[in-house]
Design a protein around this motif. Structure first.
Motif, short mmCIF file in Angstrom:
data_model
loop_
_atom_site.label_atom_id
_atom_site.label_comp_id
_atom_site.label_asym_id
_atom_site.label_seq_id
_atom_site.Cartn_x
_atom_site.Cartn_y
_atom_site.Cartn_z
N LEU A 32 -35.04 -21.71 -9.65
CA LEU A 32 -35.23 -21.50 -11.08
C LEU A 32 -33.87 -21.59 -11.77
CD1 LEU A 32 -36.92 -20.56 -13.56
CD2 LEU A 32 -36.44 -18.21 -12.83
N VAL A 33 -33.80 -22.38 -12.83
CA VAL A 33 -32.55 -22.56 -13.56
C VAL A 33 -32.87 -22.63 -15.05
CG1 VAL A 33 -32.64 -25.08 -13.33
CG2 VAL A 33 -30.43 -23.94 -13.66
N GLN A 34 -31.94 -22.19 -15.86
CA GLN A 34 -32.11 -22.24 -17.31
C GLN A 34 -31.86 -23.66 -17.82
OE1 GLN A 34 -29.57 -19.25 -19.05
NE2 GLN A 34 -31.05 -17.63 -18.67
N PRO A 35 -32.45 -24.00 -18.95
CA PRO A 35 -32.17 -25.32 -19.56
C PRO A 35 -30.67 -25.50 -19.73
CG PRO A 35 -34.03 -24.30 -20.64
CD PRO A 35 -33.48 -23.26 -19.70
N GLY A 36 -30.20 -26.70 -19.42
CA GLY A 36 -28.78 -27.00 -19.47
C GLY A 36 -28.04 -26.71 -18.18
N GLY A 37 -28.70 -26.06 -17.26
CA GLY A 37 -28.08 -25.72 -15.99
C GLY A 37 -28.09 -26.86 -14.99
N SER A 38 -27.60 -26.55 -13.78
CA SER A 38 -27.47 -27.56 -12.73
C SER A 38 -28.03 -27.04 -11.41
CB SER A 38 -26.00 -27.93 -12.52
OG SER A 38 -25.43 -28.49 -13.67
N LEU A 39 -28.48 -27.99 -10.61
CA LEU A 39 -28.89 -27.71 -9.24
C LEU A 39 -28.49 -28.91 -8.39
CD1 LEU A 39 -32.55 -26.29 -9.50
CD2 LEU A 39 -30.53 -25.04 -8.72
N ARG A 40 -28.25 -28.66 -7.11
CA ARG A 40 -28.02 -29.75 -6.18
C ARG A 40 -29.05 -29.65 -5.05
NH1 ARG A 40 -22.94 -31.45 -2.28
NH2 ARG A 40 -23.67 -29.65 -1.10
N LEU A 41 -29.87 -30.68 -4.95
CA LEU A 41 -30.85 -30.74 -3.87
C LEU A 41 -30.24 -31.46 -2.67
CD1 LEU A 41 -34.08 -31.75 -5.85
CD2 LEU A 41 -33.08 -29.48 -5.50
N SER A 42 -30.65 -31.03 -1.50
CA SER A 42 -30.23 -31.69 -0.26
C SER A 42 -31.46 -32.16 0.51
CB SER A 42 -29.43 -30.74 0.62
OG SER A 42 -28.25 -30.30 -0.01
N CYS A 43 -31.29 -33.24 1.22
CA CYS A 43 -32.36 -33.77 2.08
C CYS A 43 -31.72 -34.09 3.42
CB CYS A 43 -32.95 -35.02 1.45
SG CYS A 43 -34.12 -35.92 2.50
N VAL A 44 -32.10 -33.35 4.44
CA VAL A 44 -31.53 -33.52 5.77
C VAL A 44 -32.55 -34.23 6.66
CG1 VAL A 44 -30.58 -32.39 7.80
CG2 VAL A 44 -30.14 -31.45 5.52
N ALA A 45 -32.09 -35.30 7.30
CA ALA A 45 -32.96 -36.08 8.17
C ALA A 45 -32.70 -35.76 9.64
CB ALA A 45 -32.73 -37.57 7.93
N SER A 46 -33.75 -35.82 10.43
CA SER A 46 -33.62 -35.66 11.87
C SER A 46 -34.65 -36.53 12.57
CB SER A 46 -33.80 -34.19 12.28
OG SER A 46 -35.08 -33.73 11.91
N GLY A 47 -34.35 -36.90 13.81
CA GLY A 47 -35.28 -37.70 14.59
C GLY A 47 -35.13 -39.20 14.38
N PHE A 48 -34.23 -39.63 13.51
CA PHE A 48 -33.96 -41.05 13.31
C PHE A 48 -32.59 -41.20 12.66
CE2 PHE A 48 -34.69 -41.79 8.68
CZ PHE A 48 -35.11 -40.53 8.32
N SER A 49 -32.09 -42.44 12.65
CA SER A 49 -30.76 -42.70 12.09
C SER A 49 -30.87 -42.98 10.60
CB SER A 49 -30.12 -43.88 12.81
OG SER A 49 -29.90 -43.57 14.18
N LEU A 50 -30.62 -41.97 9.79
CA LEU A 50 -30.78 -42.12 8.35
C LEU A 50 -29.90 -43.22 7.78
CD1 LEU A 50 -32.16 -40.83 5.85
CD2 LEU A 50 -30.09 -39.45 5.59
#
Length: 122
Positions: free
Chosen positions: A11-29
């Motif tokens: 949850l973030v307020q309008p104007g704020g920031s977030l950083r999403l991460s996506c971690v892969a496993s089981g193959f060569s991303l």
């Protein structure tokens, strides 16, 4: 077992920031393009951003251009989505996905994560 796992939502307020991460496993991303899609309640899943296998090319939906940045660290098998100047209309479940080429169509991607919720609200 091929797996993509997203994290970083919240949850973030309008104007704020977030950083999403996506971690892969089981193959060569490093051999695959990665896309970010999102789905808001009652709406169809929509394209957000994509990045080529070595990160040389990126592409964004018009709605997020200039506010979101996609990047990757293949050594960590991780792709990031930095989201700045967030708006209430960015509220959705965000998914990462991998495919053989960059595309804005979800049908062109093969493996999907479980999604992470992003809520922008005051």
């Amino acid at each position: 077992q091929v797996q993509l796992v997203e994290s970083g939502g919240g949850l973030v307020q309008p104007g704020g920031s977030l950083r999403l991460s996506c971690v892969a496993s089981g193959f060569s991303l490093e051999h695959y393009a990665v896309g970010w899609f999102r789905q808001a309640p009652g709406k169809e899943r929509e394209f957000v951003a994509a990045i080529s296998p070595i990160g040389a090319r990126t592409y964004y939906a018009d709605s997020v251009k200039g506010r979101f940045t996609v990047s990757r660290d293949n050594a960590k098998s991780t792709v990031y989505l930095q989201m700045n100047s967030l708006k209430p209309e960015d509220t959705a479940v965000y998914y990462c996905t991998s495919g053989s080429s960059m595309s804005t169509w979800d049908r062109d991607f093969d493996y999907w994560g479980q999604g992470t919720q992003v809520t922008v609200s005051s």
